[in-house]
Write an enzyme that holds these catalytic residues in place. Structure first.
Site, short mmCIF file in Angstrom:
data_model
loop_
_atom_site.label_atom_id
_atom_site.label_comp_id
_atom_site.label_asym_id
_atom_site.label_seq_id
_atom_site.Cartn_x
_atom_site.Cartn_y
_atom_site.Cartn_z
N SER A 1 0.86 -1.21 0.00
CA SER A 1 0.00 0.00 0.00
C SER A 1 0.89 1.24 0.00
O SER A 1 2.04 1.20 0.45
CB SER A 1 -0.87 0.00 1.26
OG SER A 1 -1.50 1.24 1.42
N TYR B 1 -2.12 -1.72 10.36
CA TYR B 1 -2.10 -1.89 8.90
C TYR B 1 -0.82 -1.32 8.28
O TYR B 1 -0.21 -1.94 7.41
CB TYR B 1 -3.33 -1.20 8.33
CG TYR B 1 -3.52 -1.33 6.84
CD1 TYR B 1 -4.01 -2.51 6.28
CD2 TYR B 1 -3.25 -0.27 5.98
CE1 TYR B 1 -4.21 -2.62 4.91
CE2 TYR B 1 -3.45 -0.38 4.61
CZ TYR B 1 -3.93 -1.55 4.09
OH TYR B 1 -4.12 -1.66 2.73
N1 LIG Z 1 -8.69 -0.29 -2.07
C1 LIG Z 1 -7.71 0.47 -1.62
O1 LIG Z 1 -7.86 1.71 -1.49
C2 LIG Z 1 -6.37 -0.16 -1.29
C3 LIG Z 1 -5.25 0.70 -1.16
C4 LIG Z 1 -4.01 0.15 -0.88
C5 LIG Z 1 -3.88 -1.21 -0.71
N2 LIG Z 1 -4.96 -2.03 -0.82
C6 LIG Z 1 -4.76 -3.47 -0.64
O2 LIG Z 1 -5.26 -4.14 -1.78
C7 LIG Z 1 -5.57 -5.49 -1.43
C8 LIG Z 1 -6.92 -5.86 -2.03
O3 LIG Z 1 -7.91 -5.06 -1.42
P1 LIG Z 1 -9.17 -4.50 -2.22
O4 LIG Z 1 -9.03 -3.04 -2.26
O5 LIG Z 1 -9.36 -5.24 -3.48
O6 LIG Z 1 -10.31 -4.82 -1.15
P2 LIG Z 1 -11.67 -5.68 -1.26
O7 LIG Z 1 -12.45 -5.27 -2.46
O8 LIG Z 1 -12.30 -5.55 0.08
O9 LIG Z 1 -11.15 -7.17 -1.46
C9 LIG Z 1 -10.47 -7.86 -0.43
C10 LIG Z 1 -10.30 -9.31 -0.83
O10 LIG Z 1 -9.56 -9.98 0.21
C11 LIG Z 1 -10.26 -11.18 0.53
N3 LIG Z 1 -10.05 -11.58 1.91
C12 LIG Z 1 -10.17 -10.81 3.02
N4 LIG Z 1 -10.00 -11.57 4.12
C13 LIG Z 1 -9.76 -12.83 3.69
C14 LIG Z 1 -9.53 -14.07 4.35
N5 LIG Z 1 -9.52 -14.18 5.70
N6 LIG Z 1 -9.33 -15.18 3.60
C15 LIG Z 1 -9.36 -15.10 2.25
N7 LIG Z 1 -9.57 -13.97 1.57
C16 LIG Z 1 -9.79 -12.85 2.28
C17 LIG Z 1 -11.74 -10.87 0.25
O11 LIG Z 1 -12.44 -12.08 -0.06
P3 LIG Z 1 -13.56 -12.78 0.87
O12 LIG Z 1 -14.21 -11.70 1.70
O13 LIG Z 1 -14.47 -13.43 -0.12
O14 LIG Z 1 -12.79 -13.77 1.68
C18 LIG Z 1 -11.63 -10.02 -1.03
O15 LIG Z 1 -11.56 -10.85 -2.15
C19 LIG Z 1 -5.49 -5.56 0.10
O16 LIG Z 1 -4.29 -6.20 0.47
C20 LIG Z 1 -5.49 -4.10 0.52
O17 LIG Z 1 -4.80 -3.92 1.74
C21 LIG Z 1 -6.21 -1.53 -1.11
#
Ligand SMILES: NC(=O)c1ccc[n+]([C@@H]2O[C@H](COP(=O)([O-])OP(=O)(O)OC[C@H]3O[C@@H](n4cnc5c(N)ncnc54)[C@H](OP(=O)(O)O)[C@@H]3O)[C@@H](O)[C@H]2O)c1
Length: 263
Positions: free
Chosen positions: A142, A155
């Site tokens: 991130s 985080y």
């Molecule tokens: N969106 C942002 O602004 C942002 C910015 C910087 C970094 N990130 C990073 O990007 C990555 C993806 O996030 P996103 O933005 O795509 O969020 P998201 O739309 O909430 O997706 C998160 C994913 O992680 C999975 N997940 C969460 N807990 C889990 C568990 N215990 N076991 C298996 N799968 C799990 C969820 O699947 P299920 O709920 O189906 O298990 C979902 O597919 C993360 O590492 C986040 O920290 C996001």
């Protein structure tokens, strides 16, 4: 198909960046192993992508907060004769408050999903990639990894670890043909801020601060293909990272104490 057909394991493929990675890699003709807890979502995506691109898609529902999940996924890949040449360690979550204020099992789950699980999957599949002389690993960190921390925020420390270990892995594995990239997105339109209950706060940010998921994953995939160990997608995020990482330590601490930043 733009490149040789490979097998890609993607964690967190049921939503957001993980789903966007699945769509991108499917369009390039790669086979997929999709991992997350919500099996119905994975199955729907798998059916769509297999039909659209004529690829093989395995659905592997798993809770990555369980310590046995990395071993389970390795067994699943072996049992299904699925060779993992591309690993996207993407699954993640955040809590909007100090980690002292949420249950100990939630603290453990965050560390298990984003630290232990990510590290163990890199270890289990990275060795095979190195032995075969080709591999690509993207660990989703991130922009927070470059930012000052804020009070009680777990985080930021976790994502700093992801950035750090990815560089260490890339240094070791690059000579064997395995590229490792820490992808460091800023604010990205996904379900992330809904899951952690910060959507209202996030919606107040200016439009220029946001990127969409396909843009972010394309930047990450291009970076790992070129062998870049760190990818900060977008000019705004690059500018923020360059500013925050050059702050003197004392100023970082003072800024952090006053900031509220979850991404
Ligand atoms: N969106 C942002 O602004 C942002 C910015 C910087 C970094 N990130 C990073 O990007 C990555 C993806 O996030 P996103 O933005 O795509 O969020 P998201 O739309 O909430 O997706 C998160 C994913 O992680 C999975 N997940 C969460 N807990 C889990 C568990 N215990 N076991 C298996 N799968 C799990 C969820 O699947 P299920 O709920 O189906 O298990 C979902 O597919 C993360 O590492 C986040 O920290 C996001």
């Amino acid at each position: 198909m733009a490149s040789e057909r490979r097998g890609a394991l993607i964690t967190g493929a049921s939503a957001g960046l993980g789903e966007a990675f699945a769509r991108l890699l499917a369009a390039e003709g790669h086979d997929l192993m999709l991992v997350a807890r919500r099996a119905e979502r994975l199955q729907k995506l798998a059916d769509e992508l297999a039909a659209a691109h004529g690829i093989r898609v395995l659905v592997c529902p798993a809770d990555l907060s369980k310590p046995s999940s990395a071993l389970y996924l390795q067994h699943q890949a072996e049992a299904q004769n699925f060779q993992v040449d591309i690993l996207i360690n993407n699954a993640g979550l955040a809590e909007p408050v100090s980690f002292l204020n949420y249950p100990a099992e939630d603290v453990r789950a965050m560390i298990e999903v984003m630290v232990t699980g990510l590290t163990e999957l890199s270890h289990r599949f990275g060795q095979g990639m190195a032995a075969r002389g080709w591999g690509r690993i993207i660990n989703v960190s991130s922009l927070a990894a470059f930012a000052p921390n804020s009070p009680g925020m777990l985080y930021t420390g976790i994502k700093s670890y992801v950035l750090n270990i990815s560089q260490a892995l890339d240094m070791q594995l690059k000579p064997s043909g395995v590229h490792v990239t820490a992808l460091c997105p800023g604010f990205t339109w996904t379900e992330f801020h809904d899951t952690q209950g910060t959507r209202e706060w996030a919606n107040q940010l200016p439009a220029f601060a946001w990127q969409d998921a396909p843009t972010v994953v394309k930047a990450g995939w291009d970076a790992v293909s070129r062998g870049e160990p760190v990818c900060i997608p977008g000019v705004v995020n690059k500018a923020v990272a360059s500013f925050t990482k050059h702050l003197p330590e004392r100023l970082r601490y003072l800024f952090g104490k006053r900031a509220r930043m979850v991404q």
